[in-house]
Design a protein around this motif. Sequence first.
Motif, PDB file in Angstrom:
ATOM      1  N   ALA A 169       6.230  -1.498  21.415  1.00 65.45           N
ATOM      2  CA  ALA A 169       4.920  -1.544  20.760  1.00 65.45           C
ATOM      3  C   ALA A 169       4.968  -0.935  19.364  1.00 65.45           C
ATOM      4  O   ALA A 169       5.784  -0.047  19.095  1.00 65.45           O
ATOM      5  CB  ALA A 169       3.893  -0.803  21.619  1.00 65.45           C
ATOM      6  N   PRO A 170       4.089  -1.390  18.471  1.00 60.99           N
ATOM      7  CA  PRO A 170       4.094  -0.876  17.103  1.00 60.99           C
ATOM      8  C   PRO A 170       4.016   0.639  17.004  1.00 60.99           C
ATOM      9  O   PRO A 170       4.717   1.251  16.189  1.00 60.99           O
ATOM     10  CB  PRO A 170       2.869  -1.544  16.469  1.00 60.99           C
ATOM     11  CG  PRO A 170       2.749  -2.841  17.196  1.00 60.99           C
ATOM     12  CD  PRO A 170       3.127  -2.521  18.615  1.00 60.99           C
ATOM     13  N   ALA A 171       3.169   1.282  17.828  1.00 61.38           N
ATOM     14  CA  ALA A 171       3.049   2.742  17.753  1.00 61.38           C
ATOM     15  C   ALA A 171       4.357   3.423  18.117  1.00 61.38           C
ATOM     16  O   ALA A 171       4.762   4.404  17.484  1.00 61.38           O
ATOM     17  CB  ALA A 171       1.929   3.230  18.671  1.00 61.38           C
ATOM     18  N   GLY A 172       5.022   2.916  19.138  1.00 62.59           N
ATOM     19  CA  GLY A 172       6.295   3.505  19.544  1.00 62.59           C
ATOM     20  C   GLY A 172       7.403   3.247  18.552  1.00 62.59           C
ATOM     21  O   GLY A 172       8.241   4.116  18.299  1.00 62.59           O
ATOM     22  N   ILE A 173       7.409   2.042  17.993  1.00 65.33           N
ATOM     23  CA  ILE A 173       8.409   1.721  16.968  1.00 65.33           C
ATOM     24  C   ILE A 173       8.232   2.648  15.772  1.00 65.33           C
ATOM     25  O   ILE A 173       9.203   3.183  15.235  1.00 65.33           O
ATOM     26  CB  ILE A 173       8.291   0.241  16.552  1.00 65.33           C
ATOM     27  CG1 ILE A 173       8.692  -0.672  17.722  1.00 65.33           C
ATOM     28  CG2 ILE A 173       9.145  -0.051  15.324  1.00 65.33           C
ATOM     29  CD1 ILE A 173       8.339  -2.128  17.518  1.00 65.33           C
ATOM     30  N   ALA A 174       6.978   2.860  15.370  1.00 69.04           N
ATOM     31  CA  ALA A 174       6.699   3.767  14.249  1.00 69.04           C
ATOM     32  C   ALA A 174       7.146   5.185  14.569  1.00 69.04           C
ATOM     33  O   ALA A 174       7.681   5.888  13.699  1.00 69.04           O
ATOM     34  CB  ALA A 174       5.203   3.750  13.923  1.00 69.04           C
ATOM     35  N   ALA A 175       6.957   5.618  15.823  1.00 65.67           N
ATOM     36  CA  ALA A 175       7.404   6.950  16.226  1.00 65.67           C
ATOM     37  C   ALA A 175       8.922   7.058  16.146  1.00 65.67           C
ATOM     38  O   ALA A 175       9.460   8.068  15.681  1.00 65.67           O
ATOM     39  CB  ALA A 175       6.925   7.257  17.640  1.00 65.67           C
ATOM     40  N   ALA A 181      15.611   8.194  14.224  1.00 64.91           N
ATOM     41  CA  ALA A 181      16.525   7.474  15.102  1.00 64.91           C
ATOM     42  C   ALA A 181      16.650   6.021  14.668  1.00 64.91           C
ATOM     43  O   ALA A 181      15.850   5.518  13.876  1.00 64.91           O
ATOM     44  CB  ALA A 181      16.015   7.545  16.543  1.00 64.91           C
ATOM     45  N   ARG A 182      17.663   5.332  15.213  1.00 65.26           N
ATOM     46  CA  ARG A 182      17.726   3.876  15.087  1.00 65.26           C
ATOM     47  C   ARG A 182      16.811   3.294  16.149  1.00 65.26           C
ATOM     48  O   ARG A 182      16.486   3.945  17.150  1.00 65.26           O
ATOM     49  CB  ARG A 182      19.169   3.384  15.289  1.00 65.26           C
ATOM     50  CG  ARG A 182      20.191   4.039  14.366  1.00 65.26           C
ATOM     51  CD  ARG A 182      20.069   3.574  12.932  1.00 65.26           C
ATOM     52  NE  ARG A 182      20.543   2.222  12.753  1.00 65.26           N
ATOM     53  CZ  ARG A 182      21.833   1.884  12.556  1.00 65.26           C
ATOM     54  NH1 ARG A 182      22.771   2.823  12.543  1.00 65.26           N
ATOM     55  NH2 ARG A 182      22.180   0.627  12.366  1.00 65.26           N
ATOM     56  N   VAL A 183      16.377   2.037  15.976  1.00 70.73           N
ATOM     57  CA  VAL A 183      15.390   1.438  16.872  1.00 70.73           C
ATOM     58  C   VAL A 183      15.848   0.056  17.335  1.00 70.73           C
ATOM     59  O   VAL A 183      16.337  -0.749  16.542  1.00 70.73           O
ATOM     60  CB  VAL A 183      14.016   1.317  16.175  1.00 70.73           C
ATOM     61  CG1 VAL A 183      13.002   0.621  17.076  1.00 70.73           C
ATOM     62  CG2 VAL A 183      13.503   2.699  15.757  1.00 70.73           C
ATOM     63  N   LEU A 184      15.667  -0.182  18.629  1.00 74.14           N
ATOM     64  CA  LEU A 184      15.878  -1.496  19.232  1.00 74.14           C
ATOM     65  C   LEU A 184      14.561  -1.917  19.864  1.00 74.14           C
ATOM     66  O   LEU A 184      13.917  -1.116  20.556  1.00 74.14           O
ATOM     67  CB  LEU A 184      16.973  -1.424  20.303  1.00 74.14           C
ATOM     68  CG  LEU A 184      17.228  -2.686  21.135  1.00 74.14           C
ATOM     69  CD1 LEU A 184      17.769  -3.816  20.253  1.00 74.14           C
ATOM     70  CD2 LEU A 184      18.195  -2.388  22.282  1.00 74.14           C
ATOM     71  N   VAL A 185      14.145  -3.163  19.636  1.00 69.58           N
ATOM     72  CA  VAL A 185      12.849  -3.649  20.117  1.00 69.58           C
ATOM     73  C   VAL A 185      13.044  -4.582  21.311  1.00 69.58           C
ATOM     74  O   VAL A 185      13.862  -5.501  21.263  1.00 69.58           O
ATOM     75  CB  VAL A 185      12.090  -4.385  18.997  1.00 69.58           C
ATOM     76  CG1 VAL A 185      10.769  -4.955  19.513  1.00 69.58           C
ATOM     77  CG2 VAL A 185      11.828  -3.443  17.825  1.00 69.58           C
ATOM     78  N   VAL A 186      12.270  -4.331  22.367  1.00 72.21           N
ATOM     79  CA  VAL A 186      12.259  -5.185  23.556  1.00 72.21           C
ATOM     80  C   VAL A 186      11.013  -6.055  23.511  1.00 72.21           C
ATOM     81  O   VAL A 186       9.894  -5.540  23.469  1.00 72.21           O
ATOM     82  CB  VAL A 186      12.273  -4.346  24.851  1.00 72.21           C
ATOM     83  CG1 VAL A 186      12.214  -5.252  26.079  1.00 72.21           C
ATOM     84  CG2 VAL A 186      13.509  -3.458  24.903  1.00 72.21           C
ATOM     85  N   PRO A 197      12.116  -5.198  11.244  1.00 68.36           N
ATOM     86  CA  PRO A 197      13.463  -5.184  10.667  1.00 68.36           C
ATOM     87  C   PRO A 197      14.535  -4.790  11.689  1.00 68.36           C
ATOM     88  O   PRO A 197      15.721  -4.838  11.373  1.00 68.36           O
ATOM     89  CB  PRO A 197      13.349  -4.113   9.572  1.00 68.36           C
ATOM     90  CG  PRO A 197      12.325  -3.159  10.105  1.00 68.36           C
ATOM     91  CD  PRO A 197      11.322  -4.019  10.829  1.00 68.36           C
ATOM     92  N   HIS A 198      14.110  -4.439  12.909  1.00 65.47           N
ATOM     93  CA  HIS A 198      15.043  -3.940  13.903  1.00 65.47           C
ATOM     94  C   HIS A 198      15.569  -5.065  14.793  1.00 65.47           C
ATOM     95  O   HIS A 198      14.896  -6.090  14.966  1.00 65.47           O
ATOM     96  CB  HIS A 198      14.353  -2.880  14.762  1.00 65.47           C
ATOM     97  CG  HIS A 198      13.711  -1.787  13.970  1.00 65.47           C
ATOM     98  ND1 HIS A 198      14.444  -0.900  13.216  1.00 65.47           N
ATOM     99  CD2 HIS A 198      12.398  -1.461  13.790  1.00 65.47           C
ATOM    100  CE1 HIS A 198      13.622  -0.051  12.618  1.00 65.47           C
ATOM    101  NE2 HIS A 198      12.379  -0.376  12.942  1.00 65.47           N
ATOM    102  N   PRO A 199      16.736  -4.888  15.396  1.00 70.64           N
ATOM    103  CA  PRO A 199      17.215  -5.874  16.362  1.00 70.64           C
ATOM    104  C   PRO A 199      16.228  -6.031  17.512  1.00 70.64           C
ATOM    105  O   PRO A 199      15.572  -5.074  17.924  1.00 70.64           O
ATOM    106  CB  PRO A 199      18.545  -5.273  16.851  1.00 70.64           C
ATOM    107  CG  PRO A 199      18.976  -4.351  15.759  1.00 70.64           C
ATOM    108  CD  PRO A 199      17.713  -3.801  15.170  1.00 70.64           C
TER     109      PRO A 199
END
Length: 224
Positions: A169-175, A181-186, A197-199
């Motif tokens: 979710a956008p809020a978690g990605i922003a956190a 940290a690096r971020v991976l999106v499910v 911009p994340h994988p």
Amino acid sequence: MSGTDLFPGASFAALLFDMDGTLLSSIEAAERIWSRWAARHGLDVETFLPTIHGKRAVETIAELGLPGVDAVREAHELTLAEMDDMGGIRAIDGAVDFLAGLPGHRWAIVTSAPRPLALRRLAAAGVPVPELLITADDVVNGKPQPDCYLLAASRLGVDIAACLVVEDAPAGIAAGEASGARVLVVAATHREEMATPHPVIGTYAELVVALDGDGVRVHRAPAA
């Protein structure tokens, strides 16, 4: 190791997973409960529902600024209602097997749900409870503030910059971004494609991991 390295050269000290929408799907139950709540308060349900994901209930309610509404009390009542509704709770495809391939001290769950609700949903979905579970009860400021992810890294004894945050979710990605940290999106529960911009992965069947000394490398599985 075959497959594409999603984060070339990166070996992660720990993987920090959001829960709802990332390891398990609770969208059906959550939207049933929140739809009734929104309708009671005269909100446009269709417009409101996308705003609930990834944040603590108390902050979602407080941000509305509804006159005469006690956000703490309303959030507590919503949590009780959500704990009674486990209909449709299920693990994201491949999540349980993926977690089984990680050492226990190399991953944690970092959720905006209160601890009792988190434990109930994990049990309903058959997702294992990690050695470290950070919940809404553990921080003053919830997502999109980075406090929860910084706390998880601290308790694991690792540098947040060496961690991978797995979110939906956008809020978690922003956190995750704000934490360093690096971020991976499910995207398993996304109804529309998210610009990021994340994988991005659809399910955990798309991933393979390799233990690399003291770290974990994350690869996209080769095409079948």
